[in-house]
Write an enzyme that holds these catalytic residues in place. Structure first.
Site, short mmCIF file in Angstrom:
data_model
loop_
_atom_site.label_atom_id
_atom_site.label_comp_id
_atom_site.label_asym_id
_atom_site.label_seq_id
_atom_site.Cartn_x
_atom_site.Cartn_y
_atom_site.Cartn_z
N GLY A 10 0.93 -1.28 0.02
CA GLY A 10 0.04 0.02 0.01
C GLY A 10 0.90 1.43 -0.10
O GLY A 10 2.02 1.04 0.01
N GLN A 11 0.13 2.46 0.04
CA GLN A 11 0.78 3.66 -0.20
C GLN A 11 1.72 3.90 1.17
O GLN A 11 3.00 4.09 0.97
CB GLN A 11 -0.12 4.97 -0.20
CG GLN A 11 -1.13 4.91 -1.02
CD GLN A 11 -1.72 6.17 -1.12
OE1 GLN A 11 -1.26 7.01 -1.88
NE2 GLN A 11 -2.96 6.20 -0.30
N ALA A 59 -5.19 -2.14 5.76
CA ALA A 59 -6.39 -1.60 6.16
C ALA A 59 -7.42 -1.86 5.14
O ALA A 59 -6.95 -2.02 3.84
CB ALA A 59 -6.31 -0.10 6.56
N THR A 61 -9.27 0.16 3.16
CA THR A 61 -9.57 1.70 2.78
C THR A 61 -10.55 1.99 1.65
O THR A 61 -10.51 3.44 1.51
CB THR A 61 -7.92 2.30 2.42
OG1 THR A 61 -7.68 1.41 1.26
CG2 THR A 61 -7.05 2.14 3.38
N TYR A 98 -1.92 2.88 12.10
CA TYR A 98 -2.50 3.91 11.42
C TYR A 98 -3.90 4.20 11.49
O TYR A 98 -4.52 3.04 11.28
CB TYR A 98 -2.08 3.93 9.93
CG TYR A 98 -0.38 4.23 9.84
CD1 TYR A 98 0.39 5.17 10.23
CD2 TYR A 98 0.24 2.85 9.93
CE1 TYR A 98 1.77 5.20 10.15
CE2 TYR A 98 1.68 2.85 10.03
CZ TYR A 98 2.43 4.12 10.11
OH TYR A 98 3.75 4.03 10.36
N ASP A 101 -8.71 10.45 9.92
CA ASP A 101 -9.47 11.56 10.26
C ASP A 101 -11.03 11.46 10.47
O ASP A 101 -11.87 12.08 10.94
CB ASP A 101 -9.24 12.93 9.30
CG ASP A 101 -9.14 12.41 7.88
OD1 ASP A 101 -8.85 11.19 7.73
OD2 ASP A 101 -9.86 12.90 7.15
N TYR A 124 -16.41 2.98 7.46
CA TYR A 124 -15.12 2.87 7.55
C TYR A 124 -14.57 3.68 8.79
O TYR A 124 -13.68 3.13 9.39
CB TYR A 124 -14.45 3.68 6.23
CG TYR A 124 -13.19 4.07 6.35
CD1 TYR A 124 -12.25 3.13 5.90
CD2 TYR A 124 -12.72 5.22 6.68
CE1 TYR A 124 -10.91 3.49 6.16
CE2 TYR A 124 -11.30 5.51 6.75
CZ TYR A 124 -10.44 4.88 6.41
OH TYR A 124 -9.12 5.10 6.64
N LYS A 128 -12.45 1.96 12.04
CA LYS A 128 -11.03 2.53 12.05
C LYS A 128 -11.07 3.06 13.58
O LYS A 128 -10.09 2.53 14.59
CB LYS A 128 -10.68 3.67 11.50
CG LYS A 128 -10.24 3.54 9.84
CD LYS A 128 -9.25 2.55 9.70
CE LYS A 128 -7.88 3.14 10.02
NZ LYS A 128 -6.81 2.04 9.61
N1 LIG Z 1 -5.60 6.73 1.91
C1 LIG Z 1 -6.00 7.67 2.84
O1 LIG Z 1 -6.33 8.65 2.33
C2 LIG Z 1 -5.95 7.62 4.27
C3 LIG Z 1 -6.42 8.67 5.07
C4 LIG Z 1 -6.46 8.49 6.39
C5 LIG Z 1 -5.92 7.47 7.36
N2 LIG Z 1 -5.26 6.51 6.21
C6 LIG Z 1 -4.96 5.08 7.15
O2 LIG Z 1 -3.49 4.93 6.73
C7 LIG Z 1 -3.16 3.55 6.52
C8 LIG Z 1 -2.50 3.28 5.21
O3 LIG Z 1 -3.31 3.46 3.97
P1 LIG Z 1 -2.76 3.40 2.64
O4 LIG Z 1 -3.49 4.51 1.80
O5 LIG Z 1 -1.40 3.34 2.52
O6 LIG Z 1 -3.83 2.12 2.30
P2 LIG Z 1 -3.79 1.24 0.91
O7 LIG Z 1 -2.76 1.94 -0.08
O8 LIG Z 1 -5.26 1.24 0.45
O9 LIG Z 1 -2.93 -0.05 1.29
C9 LIG Z 1 -3.86 -0.96 2.15
C10 LIG Z 1 -3.09 -2.18 2.23
O10 LIG Z 1 -3.54 -3.22 2.97
C11 LIG Z 1 -3.35 -4.17 2.25
N3 LIG Z 1 -4.71 -5.23 2.45
C12 LIG Z 1 -5.73 -4.99 2.28
N4 LIG Z 1 -6.54 -6.12 2.48
C13 LIG Z 1 -5.64 -7.10 2.86
C14 LIG Z 1 -5.79 -8.52 3.00
N5 LIG Z 1 -7.11 -9.18 3.09
N6 LIG Z 1 -4.62 -9.29 2.95
C15 LIG Z 1 -3.52 -8.43 3.17
N7 LIG Z 1 -3.34 -7.40 2.70
C16 LIG Z 1 -4.43 -6.71 2.68
C17 LIG Z 1 -3.21 -3.93 0.78
O11 LIG Z 1 -3.10 -4.98 -0.06
P3 LIG Z 1 -3.09 -5.13 -1.61
O12 LIG Z 1 -2.01 -4.11 -2.12
O13 LIG Z 1 -3.05 -6.58 -1.88
O14 LIG Z 1 -4.62 -4.68 -1.75
C18 LIG Z 1 -2.29 -2.68 0.94
O15 LIG Z 1 -1.23 -3.28 0.93
C19 LIG Z 1 -4.39 2.83 6.77
O16 LIG Z 1 -4.44 2.41 8.20
C20 LIG Z 1 -5.83 3.89 6.47
O17 LIG Z 1 -6.67 3.55 6.98
C21 LIG Z 1 -5.26 6.64 4.88
#
Ligand SMILES: NC(=O)c1ccc[n+]([C@@H]2O[C@H](COP(=O)([O-])OP(=O)(O)OC[C@H]3O[C@@H](n4cnc5c(N)ncnc54)[C@H](OP(=O)(O)O)[C@@H]3O)[C@@H](O)[C@H]2O)c1
Length: 289
Positions: A10-11, A59, A61, A98, A101, A124, A128
Protein backbone atom coordinates in the site's frame (compact mmCIF):
# COMPACT_ATOMS: atom_id res chain seq x y z
CA UNK A 1 15.06 -5.95 15.73
CA UNK A 2 12.63 -8.02 13.65
CA UNK A 3 10.15 -5.70 11.96
CA UNK A 4 6.92 -6.96 10.44
CA UNK A 5 5.28 -4.55 7.98
CA UNK A 6 1.67 -5.35 7.08
CA UNK A 7 0.20 -3.68 4.01
CA UNK A 8 3.64 -3.33 2.41
CA UNK A 9 2.13 -2.99 -1.07
CA UNK A 10 0.00 0.00 0.00
CA UNK A 11 0.93 3.68 -0.06
CA UNK A 12 2.23 3.95 3.51
CA UNK A 13 3.44 0.36 3.80
CA UNK A 14 5.64 0.66 0.73
CA UNK A 15 7.35 3.75 2.13
CA UNK A 16 7.77 2.05 5.51
CA UNK A 17 9.82 -0.68 3.85
CA UNK A 18 12.28 2.07 2.92
CA UNK A 19 12.17 4.22 6.07
CA UNK A 20 12.33 1.38 8.63
CA UNK A 21 15.07 -0.52 6.80
CA UNK A 22 17.96 1.00 8.82
CA UNK A 23 16.26 0.02 12.09
CA UNK A 24 16.08 -3.73 11.71
CA UNK A 25 15.36 -6.76 9.59
CA UNK A 26 12.17 -6.24 7.62
CA UNK A 27 9.60 -8.84 6.63
CA UNK A 28 6.68 -7.55 4.56
CA UNK A 29 4.35 -10.36 3.45
CA UNK A 30 2.13 -9.60 0.50
CA UNK A 31 -1.53 -10.58 0.36
CA UNK A 32 -0.60 -13.86 -1.33
CA UNK A 33 1.89 -14.63 1.47
CA UNK A 34 -0.58 -13.76 4.24
CA UNK A 35 -4.30 -13.04 3.93
CA UNK A 36 -5.05 -10.67 6.78
CA UNK A 37 -8.75 -11.56 6.66
CA UNK A 38 -7.80 -14.89 8.27
CA UNK A 39 -7.29 -14.61 12.02
CA UNK A 40 -5.72 -18.05 12.10
CA UNK A 41 -3.24 -17.29 9.31
CA UNK A 42 -2.19 -14.08 11.10
CA UNK A 43 -1.81 -15.92 14.38
CA UNK A 44 0.38 -18.63 12.81
CA UNK A 45 2.47 -16.04 10.98
CA UNK A 46 3.11 -14.08 14.19
CA UNK A 47 4.07 -17.23 16.09
CA UNK A 48 6.52 -18.36 13.43
CA UNK A 49 8.17 -14.95 12.81
CA UNK A 50 7.99 -13.42 16.33
CA UNK A 51 8.39 -9.75 15.31
CA UNK A 52 9.66 -7.22 17.88
CA UNK A 53 7.92 -4.40 16.05
CA UNK A 54 4.77 -4.57 13.94
CA UNK A 55 3.98 -1.66 11.63
CA UNK A 56 0.41 -2.19 10.52
CA UNK A 57 -0.27 -0.15 7.39
CA UNK A 58 -2.84 -2.65 6.12
CA UNK A 59 -6.45 -1.54 6.18
CA UNK A 60 -9.78 -1.70 4.44
CA UNK A 61 -9.45 1.74 2.79
CA UNK A 62 -12.36 1.60 0.32
CA UNK A 63 -14.52 4.08 2.22
CA UNK A 64 -17.72 3.80 0.18
CA UNK A 65 -17.50 0.01 -0.30
CA UNK A 66 -17.20 -0.38 3.49
CA UNK A 67 -20.85 0.65 3.84
CA UNK A 68 -21.84 -2.68 2.22
CA UNK A 69 -18.84 -4.78 3.29
CA UNK A 70 -19.09 -4.09 7.01
CA UNK A 71 -17.81 -7.47 8.14
CA UNK A 72 -14.67 -7.25 5.99
CA UNK A 73 -14.03 -3.62 6.97
CA UNK A 74 -14.39 -4.47 10.68
CA UNK A 75 -12.07 -7.49 10.40
CA UNK A 76 -9.30 -5.49 8.71
CA UNK A 77 -9.73 -2.20 10.59
CA UNK A 78 -10.93 -3.47 13.98
CA UNK A 79 -10.27 -7.19 14.50
CA UNK A 80 -6.77 -7.24 12.99
CA UNK A 81 -5.40 -4.38 15.15
CA UNK A 82 -6.97 -6.02 18.20
CA UNK A 83 -5.25 -9.30 17.34
CA UNK A 84 -1.90 -7.57 16.75
CA UNK A 85 -2.22 -5.73 20.07
CA UNK A 86 -2.87 -9.03 21.87
CA UNK A 87 0.30 -10.46 20.35
CA UNK A 88 2.23 -7.30 21.34
CA UNK A 89 1.12 -7.67 24.97
CA UNK A 90 1.99 -11.38 25.09
CA UNK A 91 5.40 -10.98 23.46
CA UNK A 92 6.38 -7.52 24.74
CA UNK A 93 6.47 -6.24 21.16
CA UNK A 94 5.68 -2.70 19.96
CA UNK A 95 2.75 -2.01 17.63
CA UNK A 96 2.64 0.92 15.22
CA UNK A 97 -0.79 1.48 13.68
CA UNK A 98 -2.40 4.05 11.38
CA UNK A 99 -5.80 5.61 11.74
CA UNK A 100 -7.88 8.30 10.18
CA UNK A 101 -9.46 11.75 10.36
CA UNK A 102 -12.73 9.90 9.60
CA UNK A 103 -13.03 8.88 13.27
CA UNK A 104 -14.15 12.48 13.96
CA UNK A 105 -17.58 13.93 13.26
CA UNK A 106 -16.37 16.83 11.11
CA UNK A 107 -18.30 19.45 13.07
CA UNK A 108 -16.92 22.94 13.67
CA UNK A 109 -13.87 24.47 12.11
CA UNK A 110 -11.12 24.12 14.69
CA UNK A 111 -8.49 21.37 14.55
CA UNK A 112 -9.25 18.13 16.40
CA UNK A 113 -6.76 17.17 19.09
CA UNK A 114 -5.99 13.65 20.28
CA UNK A 115 -8.34 14.28 23.24
CA UNK A 116 -11.29 15.43 21.12
CA UNK A 117 -14.45 13.33 21.19
CA UNK A 118 -14.81 10.95 18.27
CA UNK A 119 -17.98 10.58 16.21
CA UNK A 120 -17.45 8.67 12.98
CA UNK A 121 -19.98 9.22 10.19
CA UNK A 122 -19.28 6.09 8.17
CA UNK A 123 -18.66 2.35 8.58
CA UNK A 124 -15.04 2.98 7.57
CA UNK A 125 -14.68 5.60 10.33
CA UNK A 126 -16.42 3.39 12.88
CA UNK A 127 -14.24 0.40 12.01
CA UNK A 128 -11.04 2.50 12.24
CA UNK A 129 -12.16 3.79 15.64
CA UNK A 130 -12.84 0.21 16.78
CA UNK A 131 -9.21 -0.62 15.91
CA UNK A 132 -7.83 2.39 17.78
CA UNK A 133 -9.88 1.64 20.88
CA UNK A 134 -8.96 -2.06 20.89
CA UNK A 135 -5.26 -1.17 20.82
CA UNK A 136 -5.66 1.46 23.53
CA UNK A 137 -7.58 -0.95 25.80
CA UNK A 138 -5.13 -3.82 25.27
CA UNK A 139 -2.30 -2.32 27.28
CA UNK A 140 0.11 -2.94 24.38
CA UNK A 141 3.08 -0.66 23.81
CA UNK A 142 1.69 1.23 20.81
CA UNK A 143 1.90 4.21 18.52
CA UNK A 144 -1.33 5.11 16.73
CA UNK A 145 -0.90 7.78 14.06
CA UNK A 146 -4.14 9.37 12.83
CA UNK A 147 -3.51 10.88 9.43
CA UNK A 148 -5.55 12.39 6.58
CA UNK A 149 -5.86 12.57 2.79
CA UNK A 150 -2.95 10.21 2.07
CA UNK A 151 -1.37 10.28 -1.38
CA UNK A 152 1.86 9.16 -2.97
CA UNK A 153 3.62 8.75 -6.31
CA UNK A 154 2.40 5.15 -6.37
CA UNK A 155 -0.92 3.52 -5.55
CA UNK A 156 -4.43 4.89 -5.94
CA UNK A 157 -5.04 8.38 -4.65
CA UNK A 158 -6.62 11.77 -5.31
CA UNK A 159 -3.45 13.34 -6.76
CA UNK A 160 -3.07 10.66 -9.41
CA UNK A 161 -6.78 10.63 -10.22
CA UNK A 162 -6.73 14.41 -10.70
CA UNK A 163 -3.72 14.24 -13.03
CA UNK A 164 -5.49 11.65 -15.16
CA UNK A 165 -8.77 13.59 -15.27
CA UNK A 166 -6.95 16.82 -16.14
CA UNK A 167 -5.59 15.11 -19.25
CA UNK A 168 -8.96 13.61 -20.23
CA UNK A 169 -11.57 16.24 -19.35
CA UNK A 170 -12.34 19.85 -20.17
CA UNK A 171 -14.32 20.59 -17.01
CA UNK A 172 -14.51 19.15 -13.50
CA UNK A 173 -16.51 19.74 -10.32
CA UNK A 174 -14.71 19.21 -7.01
CA UNK A 175 -15.90 19.40 -3.41
CA UNK A 176 -14.75 22.58 -1.69
CA UNK A 177 -16.30 22.37 1.78
CA UNK A 178 -14.30 19.44 3.20
CA UNK A 179 -11.16 20.87 4.78
CA UNK A 180 -8.03 18.93 5.69
CA UNK A 181 -4.32 18.43 5.10
CA UNK A 182 -3.12 16.27 2.19
CA UNK A 183 -0.34 14.06 3.54
CA UNK A 184 2.23 12.12 1.52
CA UNK A 185 2.87 8.50 2.50
CA UNK A 186 6.62 9.27 2.53
CA UNK A 187 6.22 11.84 5.29
CA UNK A 188 4.17 9.41 7.39
CA UNK A 189 6.82 6.72 6.93
CA UNK A 190 9.71 9.07 7.71
CA UNK A 191 8.12 10.37 10.91
CA UNK A 192 7.27 6.78 11.89
CA UNK A 193 10.95 5.82 11.58
CA UNK A 194 11.94 8.81 13.69
CA UNK A 195 9.32 7.92 16.30
CA UNK A 196 10.49 4.31 16.49
CA UNK A 197 14.14 5.35 16.62
CA UNK A 198 13.49 7.93 19.36
CA UNK A 199 11.28 5.46 21.24
CA UNK A 200 8.34 7.88 21.25
CA UNK A 201 6.07 7.49 24.27
CA UNK A 202 3.24 4.99 23.73
CA UNK A 203 0.00 6.70 22.68
CA UNK A 204 -2.18 8.32 20.06
CA UNK A 205 -0.79 11.03 17.77
CA UNK A 206 -2.04 13.05 14.83
CA UNK A 207 0.38 13.01 11.90
CA UNK A 208 -0.33 15.19 8.87
CA UNK A 209 1.25 18.05 6.98
CA UNK A 210 0.50 21.56 8.25
CA UNK A 211 -1.76 24.16 6.69
CA UNK A 212 -5.16 23.32 5.30
CA UNK A 213 -7.07 23.19 2.07
CA UNK A 214 -10.19 21.73 0.45
CA UNK A 215 -10.24 18.98 -2.18
CA UNK A 216 -10.89 21.79 -4.67
CA UNK A 217 -7.87 23.75 -3.42
CA UNK A 218 -5.75 20.59 -3.46
CA UNK A 219 -6.77 19.87 -7.07
CA UNK A 220 -5.98 23.43 -8.25
CA UNK A 221 -2.53 23.21 -6.68
CA UNK A 222 -1.93 19.81 -8.35
CA UNK A 223 -2.85 21.30 -11.75
CA UNK A 224 -0.73 24.43 -11.23
CA UNK A 225 2.37 22.52 -10.16
CA UNK A 226 1.95 19.84 -12.85
CA UNK A 227 1.86 22.57 -15.52
CA UNK A 228 4.96 24.16 -14.03
CA UNK A 229 6.62 20.74 -14.34
CA UNK A 230 5.82 20.61 -18.04
CA UNK A 231 2.61 18.52 -18.07
CA UNK A 232 0.16 19.29 -20.84
CA UNK A 233 -3.33 19.37 -19.35
CA UNK A 234 -6.60 19.69 -21.28
CA UNK A 235 -8.36 21.07 -18.24
CA UNK A 236 -8.13 24.83 -17.64
CA UNK A 237 -8.25 26.20 -14.07
CA UNK A 238 -11.37 28.30 -14.79
CA UNK A 239 -13.26 25.11 -15.67
CA UNK A 240 -12.61 23.49 -12.27
CA UNK A 241 -15.81 24.29 -10.37
CA UNK A 242 -16.14 24.27 -6.60
CA UNK A 243 -19.17 22.36 -5.32
CA UNK A 244 -20.42 21.45 -1.86
CA UNK A 245 -20.52 17.98 -0.34
CA UNK A 246 -24.32 17.96 -0.67
CA UNK A 247 -23.91 18.34 -4.46
CA UNK A 248 -21.83 15.14 -4.58
CA UNK A 249 -23.66 12.38 -2.71
CA UNK A 250 -21.60 9.28 -1.85
CA UNK A 251 -22.61 6.06 -0.04
CA UNK A 252 -20.39 7.01 2.94
CA UNK A 253 -20.68 10.40 4.59
CA UNK A 254 -17.39 12.34 4.88
CA UNK A 255 -16.46 14.80 7.64
CA UNK A 256 -16.38 18.48 6.60
CA UNK A 257 -13.78 19.41 9.18
CA UNK A 258 -10.76 17.08 8.93
CA UNK A 259 -8.31 19.54 10.47
CA UNK A 260 -5.99 17.62 12.85
CA UNK A 261 -3.74 19.41 15.31
CA UNK A 262 -0.20 18.02 15.11
CA UNK A 263 1.17 19.95 18.08
CA UNK A 264 1.51 16.83 20.23
CA UNK A 265 3.75 14.87 17.87
CA UNK A 266 5.77 18.00 17.01
CA UNK A 267 6.38 18.67 20.67
CA UNK A 268 7.16 15.07 21.71
CA UNK A 269 9.50 14.43 18.76
CA UNK A 270 10.91 17.96 18.66
CA UNK A 271 10.16 18.33 14.95
CA UNK A 272 8.24 20.74 12.71
CA UNK A 273 5.89 19.10 10.25
CA UNK A 274 6.11 20.62 6.77
CA UNK A 275 3.48 22.55 4.87
CA UNK A 276 1.19 20.60 2.50
CA UNK A 277 2.10 22.58 -0.65
CA UNK A 278 5.84 21.92 -0.36
CA UNK A 279 5.20 18.23 0.17
CA UNK A 280 2.90 18.13 -2.85
CA UNK A 281 5.61 19.69 -5.00
CA UNK A 282 8.08 17.00 -3.93
CA UNK A 283 5.63 14.16 -4.51
CA UNK A 284 4.63 15.49 -7.93
CA UNK A 285 8.28 15.89 -8.86
CA UNK A 286 8.88 12.28 -7.88
CA UNK A 287 6.05 11.19 -10.17
CA UNK A 288 6.53 13.54 -13.12
CA UNK A 289 10.15 14.55 -13.41
N1 LIG B 1 -5.67 6.66 2.05
C1 LIG B 1 -6.07 7.68 2.82
O1 LIG B 1 -6.46 8.76 2.33
C2 LIG B 1 -6.00 7.56 4.32
C3 LIG B 1 -6.45 8.64 5.11
C4 LIG B 1 -6.37 8.53 6.51
C5 LIG B 1 -5.85 7.39 7.09
N2 LIG B 1 -5.45 6.35 6.30
C6 LIG B 1 -4.93 5.15 6.95
O2 LIG B 1 -3.55 5.02 6.64
C7 LIG B 1 -3.19 3.63 6.56
C8 LIG B 1 -2.51 3.34 5.25
O3 LIG B 1 -3.38 3.68 4.18
P1 LIG B 1 -2.93 3.54 2.65
O4 LIG B 1 -3.59 4.64 1.91
O5 LIG B 1 -1.45 3.34 2.59
O6 LIG B 1 -3.67 2.15 2.29
P2 LIG B 1 -3.68 1.40 0.88
O7 LIG B 1 -2.74 2.04 -0.09
O8 LIG B 1 -5.12 1.21 0.50
O9 LIG B 1 -3.05 -0.02 1.27
C9 LIG B 1 -3.75 -0.96 2.02
C10 LIG B 1 -2.86 -2.16 2.22
O10 LIG B 1 -3.60 -3.16 2.92
C11 LIG B 1 -3.43 -4.39 2.23
N3 LIG B 1 -4.57 -5.29 2.44
C12 LIG B 1 -5.89 -5.00 2.39
N4 LIG B 1 -6.62 -6.12 2.61
C13 LIG B 1 -5.72 -7.13 2.78
C14 LIG B 1 -5.85 -8.53 3.04
N5 LIG B 1 -7.04 -9.13 3.16
N6 LIG B 1 -4.72 -9.27 3.16
C15 LIG B 1 -3.50 -8.69 3.03
N7 LIG B 1 -3.31 -7.37 2.78
C16 LIG B 1 -4.42 -6.62 2.67
C17 LIG B 1 -3.34 -4.00 0.78
O11 LIG B 1 -2.82 -5.06 0.02
P3 LIG B 1 -3.09 -5.16 -1.57
O12 LIG B 1 -2.08 -4.23 -2.21
O13 LIG B 1 -2.87 -6.59 -1.88
O14 LIG B 1 -4.51 -4.71 -1.80
C18 LIG B 1 -2.39 -2.80 0.89
O15 LIG B 1 -1.07 -3.24 1.01
C19 LIG B 1 -4.49 2.87 6.80
O16 LIG B 1 -4.59 2.52 8.15
C20 LIG B 1 -5.58 3.86 6.47
O17 LIG B 1 -6.79 3.59 7.15
C21 LIG B 1 -5.48 6.42 4.94
Amino acid sequence: MNILILGGTGQVGFELQRSLAPLGTIIAPSRSDLDLMSEQAVSEYLQSHKPDLIANAAAWTAVDAAEKRQEAAYRLNGGLPEQLARYAVEQGARLVHYSSDYVYSGEGNTPWTEDSPTGPLSVYGQSKLAGDEAIQKSGADHLIFRTSWVYSARGHNFMKTMLRLAQEKESLTIVADQIGAPTPAKLIADVTALAVHKDLESGLYHLTTTGQTSWHGFALEIFKLARQMGQVLTLQAENVKAISTSDYPTPAQRPLNSRLSVTKVEHKLNVRLPNWQLQLELTLAELLK
